[in-house]
Design a protein around this motif. Structure first.
Motif, PDB file in Angstrom:
ATOM      1  N   LEU A 194       0.808  -1.214   0.000  1.00  0.00           N
ATOM      2  CA  LEU A 194       0.000   0.000   0.000  1.00  0.00           C
ATOM      3  C   LEU A 194       0.843   1.266   0.000  1.00  0.00           C
ATOM      4  N   SER A 195       1.858   1.316   0.861  1.00  0.00           N
ATOM      5  CA  SER A 195       2.660   2.534   0.948  1.00  0.00           C
ATOM      6  C   SER A 195       3.458   2.779  -0.320  1.00  0.00           C
ATOM      7  N   VAL A 196       3.933   1.710  -0.956  1.00  0.00           N
ATOM      8  CA  VAL A 196       4.660   1.872  -2.215  1.00  0.00           C
ATOM      9  C   VAL A 196       3.739   2.459  -3.284  1.00  0.00           C
ATOM     10  N   MET A 197       2.488   2.035  -3.269  1.00  0.00           N
ATOM     11  CA  MET A 197       1.531   2.588  -4.225  1.00  0.00           C
ATOM     12  C   MET A 197       1.381   4.096  -4.031  1.00  0.00           C
ATOM     13  N   ALA A 198       1.139   4.509  -2.784  1.00  0.00           N
ATOM     14  CA  ALA A 198       0.881   5.922  -2.497  1.00  0.00           C
ATOM     15  C   ALA A 198       2.142   6.764  -2.532  1.00  0.00           C
ATOM     16  N   THR A 199       3.283   6.141  -2.212  1.00  0.00           N
ATOM     17  CA  THR A 199       4.524   6.891  -2.076  1.00  0.00           C
ATOM     18  C   THR A 199       5.351   6.932  -3.351  1.00  0.00           C
ATOM     19  N   VAL A 200       5.267   5.888  -4.162  1.00  0.00           N
ATOM     20  CA  VAL A 200       6.128   5.782  -5.340  1.00  0.00           C
ATOM     21  C   VAL A 200       5.334   5.762  -6.649  1.00  0.00           C
ATOM     22  N   LEU A 201       4.462   4.789  -6.794  1.00  0.00           N
ATOM     23  CA  LEU A 201       3.824   4.567  -8.090  1.00  0.00           C
ATOM     24  C   LEU A 201       2.854   5.679  -8.479  1.00  0.00           C
ATOM     25  N   PHE A 202       1.926   6.025  -7.597  1.00  0.00           N
ATOM     26  CA  PHE A 202       0.935   7.042  -7.935  1.00  0.00           C
ATOM     27  C   PHE A 202       1.545   8.413  -8.239  1.00  0.00           C
ATOM     28  N   PRO A 203       2.484   8.921  -7.408  1.00  0.00           N
ATOM     29  CA  PRO A 203       3.075  10.229  -7.740  1.00  0.00           C
ATOM     30  C   PRO A 203       3.760  10.243  -9.103  1.00  0.00           C
ATOM     31  N   CYS A 204       4.520   9.174  -9.400  1.00  0.00           N
ATOM     32  CA  CYS A 204       5.235   9.133 -10.679  1.00  0.00           C
ATOM     33  C   CYS A 204       4.273   9.050 -11.852  1.00  0.00           C
ATOM     34  N   LEU A 205       3.278   8.172 -11.770  1.00  0.00           N
ATOM     35  CA  LEU A 205       2.344   7.987 -12.878  1.00  0.00           C
ATOM     36  C   LEU A 205       1.493   9.235 -13.111  1.00  0.00           C
ATOM     37  N   CYS A 206       1.032   9.844 -12.028  1.00  0.00           N
ATOM     38  CA  CYS A 206       0.222  11.060 -12.167  1.00  0.00           C
ATOM     39  C   CYS A 206       1.047  12.203 -12.746  1.00  0.00           C
ATOM     40  N   TYR A 207       2.287  12.326 -12.292  1.00  0.00           N
ATOM     41  CA  TYR A 207       3.156  13.389 -12.800  1.00  0.00           C
ATOM     42  C   TYR A 207       3.411  13.209 -14.297  1.00  0.00           C
ATOM     43  N   LEU A 208       3.712  11.977 -14.698  1.00  0.00           N
ATOM     44  CA  LEU A 208       3.959  11.712 -16.115  1.00  0.00           C
ATOM     45  C   LEU A 208       2.733  12.029 -16.961  1.00  0.00           C
ATOM     46  N   LYS A 209       1.556  11.654 -16.463  1.00  0.00           N
ATOM     47  CA  LYS A 209       0.327  11.886 -17.234  1.00  0.00           C
ATOM     48  C   LYS A 209       0.004  13.373 -17.341  1.00  0.00           C
ATOM     49  N   ILE A 210       0.216  14.115 -16.254  1.00  0.00           N
ATOM     50  CA  ILE A 210      -0.153  15.535 -16.234  1.00  0.00           C
ATOM     51  C   ILE A 210       0.803  16.377 -17.072  1.00  0.00           C
ATOM     52  N   TYR A 211       2.112  16.042 -17.023  1.00  0.00           N
ATOM     53  CA  TYR A 211       3.108  16.920 -17.632  1.00  0.00           C
ATOM     54  C   TYR A 211       3.725  16.395 -18.922  1.00  0.00           C
ATOM     55  N   LYS A 212       3.287  15.243 -19.394  1.00  0.00           N
ATOM     56  CA  LYS A 212       3.925  14.704 -20.602  1.00  0.00           C
ATOM     57  C   LYS A 212       3.720  15.618 -21.807  1.00  0.00           C
ATOM     58  N   ALA A 213       2.576  16.308 -21.858  1.00  0.00           N
ATOM     59  CA  ALA A 213       2.311  17.199 -22.996  1.00  0.00           C
ATOM     60  C   ALA A 213       3.246  18.409 -22.978  1.00  0.00           C
ATOM     61  N   ASP A 214       3.685  18.840 -21.774  1.00  0.00           N
ATOM     62  CA  ASP A 214       4.577  19.984 -21.660  1.00  0.00           C
ATOM     63  C   ASP A 214       6.035  19.613 -21.899  1.00  0.00           C
ATOM     64  N   GLY A 215       6.305  18.330 -21.913  1.00  0.00           N
ATOM     65  CA  GLY A 215       7.677  17.883 -22.118  1.00  0.00           C
ATOM     66  C   GLY A 215       8.394  17.671 -20.801  1.00  0.00           C
ATOM     67  N   ILE A 216       8.986  16.515 -20.610  1.00  0.00           N
ATOM     68  CA  ILE A 216       9.736  16.179 -19.404  1.00  0.00           C
ATOM     69  C   ILE A 216      11.160  15.859 -19.815  1.00  0.00           C
ATOM     70  N   ARG A 217      12.132  16.397 -19.106  1.00  0.00           N
ATOM     71  CA  ARG A 217      13.534  16.194 -19.447  1.00  0.00           C
ATOM     72  C   ARG A 217      13.897  14.713 -19.479  1.00  0.00           C
ATOM     73  N   HIS A 218      14.817  14.375 -20.350  1.00  0.00           N
ATOM     74  CA  HIS A 218      15.214  12.976 -20.525  1.00  0.00           C
ATOM     75  C   HIS A 218      15.777  12.397 -19.231  1.00  0.00           C
ATOM     76  N   THR A 219      16.631  13.174 -18.557  1.00  0.00           N
ATOM     77  CA  THR A 219      17.237  12.676 -17.310  1.00  0.00           C
ATOM     78  C   THR A 219      16.161  12.391 -16.269  1.00  0.00           C
ATOM     79  N   GLU A 220      15.148  13.237 -16.212  1.00  0.00           N
ATOM     80  CA  GLU A 220      14.069  13.023 -15.247  1.00  0.00           C
ATOM     81  C   GLU A 220      13.237  11.807 -15.628  1.00  0.00           C
ATOM     82  N   MET A 221      13.023  11.603 -16.911  1.00  0.00           N
ATOM     83  CA  MET A 221      12.289  10.427 -17.365  1.00  0.00           C
ATOM     84  C   MET A 221      13.023   9.148 -16.966  1.00  0.00           C
ATOM     85  N   VAL A 222      14.345   9.163 -17.107  1.00  0.00           N
ATOM     86  CA  VAL A 222      15.148   7.998 -16.731  1.00  0.00           C
ATOM     87  C   VAL A 222      15.054   7.750 -15.224  1.00  0.00           C
TER      88      VAL A 222
END
Length: 425
Positions: free
Chosen positions: A369-397
């Motif tokens: 549960l904590s991994v979901m809320a602490t790791v997976l959800f923040p990363c997935l939501c961030y990628l979905k929200i900001y992918k249209a604006d462009g995310i730096r390659h290093t940050e994507m890695v």
């Protein structure tokens, strides 16, 4: 949807200046009161309270499971959780209507995202509430060994008896409509953490002494260690609430850094001291290793019991509100709140009374549960929200690596902890 937003945005850790409107449906009034409140220092206290918790008790046990080198993973987990906390901050800035963690899920993935985030959030809160009662029962039994009582013809031994008594003390706090006053009590959790570390130093110097342990690395215990390390840094579910409570939310990342460093130092010191003193014999709660009858043992246990009692009501409040909404009951009704909160508390008492594996339960919470809320959800939501604006390659890695770590911990840690739990029956 408006009513649902009220429920999911209900604050878990109110700030000092938060003065909620009497009308639970007046979300705007609540958010306005937040924005006129929490200063930088107050937010540091609130966030440190949110991150610092009962995970500190399992830190020596986590080291005993994974070995000394697993502390490198602890540092990695701390850095990852800090970074994902900053991702939540960026998601909050994406839209002014976002006020809670489920709001982020909805903004990123629609109604399905909101339901998914809310589900994992509520289940995690429920299991943490259970772990609080397990902690109360184990440590009170340590403080008052041999206690027993007959209730309605049923003999309650020490642990179960103290779980029931602790629940009786906690129960009135779950009936409160305004939980703001509990923020003052929950601040005592910081004192409890310091008292625990001081008690370990006292025990090592005055009684047991410090010993060299040769357990450098135990690969079989790494999943358990990782799960427990993630438990230490849970709190992301309340980050949006604390972010919204700040006078100047631009300073949230600084507050998060300060809180993360303070908690990491306390966790790390407790882990090293506990394992140096008790070695592989350390129990899932290090307080259970302290010798009975000693003053420092009593101080450590009493102070350790304060935090769960203070935070239990804060944890179950969103669950109570969600049940009210799900059953289409009248929100704000005192009889309804009392009935639902009492039923929730009773259910956690029943489960806690049958759980003899505090360390395994905490590992499961951290791994799944904590991994979901602490790791997976923040990363997935961030990628979905900001992918249209462009995310730096290093940050994507970096995010890709974090997601792989999260999936590894979720799969291996959950599997290991479930096997350990099943083996206890």
């Amino acid at each position: 949807m408006a009513d649902q937003k009220v429920i999911l945005a209900e604050p878990l850790l109110p700030g000092k200046e938060a003065d909620f409107a009497d009308d639970d449906d007046d979300v705007e009034a609540q958010l306005t009161s937040y924005h006129t409140g929490a200063s930088f220092s107050r937010t540091c206290l609130n966030l440190t309270n949110a991150v610092s918790g009962i995970g500190v008790l399992s830190m020596p046990y986590a080291v005993s499971q994974g070995g000394w080198l697993s502390l490198l993973l602890f540092v990695l987990v701390g850095a990852v959780c800090y970074y994902t906390g900053t991702l939540i901050e960026r998601c909050m800035r994406a839209d002014g209507s976002i006020a809670s963690y489920p709001d982020i899920g909805q903004f990123a993935f629609g109604a399905a995202g909101r339901r998914t985030v809310a589900f994992f959030m509520y289940v995690e809160l429920y299991l943490v509430a259970i772990s609080f009662l397990v902690l109360e029962g184990d440590n009170l039994d340590k403080l008052f060994p041999g206690a027993t009582m007959e209730i309605l013809g049923y003999q309650l031994p020490g642990k179960q008896l103290f779980i029931v008594l602790a629940a009786a003390v906690i129960l009135p706090t779950t009936w409160l409509k305004n939980l703001g006053m509990l923020a003052y009590v929950s601040a005592a959790g910081l004192i409890a953490s310091v008292a625990l570390t001081a008690s370990l130093i006292w025990a090592g110097v005055a009684e047991t002494g410090f010993h060299r342990n040769s357990n450098t690395l135990n690969l079989a215990g790494i999943p358990t260690s990782l799960g427990l390390y993630f438990v230490c840094f849970t709190g992301h579910a309340v980050f949006p609430t604390i972010y919204s409570s700040m006078k100047n939310s631009k300073h949230f990342s600084k507050v998060l850094l300060i809180s993360s460093v303070l908690c990491s130092l306390n966790y790390g010191l407790t882990a090293v001291l506990g394992y140096l003193i008790y070695g592989d014999d350390v129990q899932s709660q290090v307080t259970l290793n302290l010798p009975s009858g000693k003053l420092y043992t009593k101080i450590a246990i009493v102070m350790t019991l304060v935090n769960p009692m203070a935070k239990y009501a804060l944890l179950v409040a969103p669950i109570t509100a969600a049940v009210e909404e799900r059953l289409s009951l009248t929100r704000g009704s005192v009889p309804v709140r009392v009935a639902i909160s009492t039923a929730i508390l009773a259910s956690t008492v029943v489960v806690a009374s049958t759980v003899p594996f505090f360390g395994y339960l905490m590992s499961f919470i951290g791994s799944f549960l904590s991994v979901m809320a602490t790791v997976l959800f923040p990363c997935l939501c961030y990628l979905k929200i900001y992918k249209a604006d462009g995310i730096r390659h290093t940050e994507m890695v970096a995010i890709a690596g974090i997601l792989l770590l999260g999936v590894f911990v979720a799969v291996t840690g959950t599997y290991t902890s479930l096997l350990q739990i099943i083996a206890t029956f």
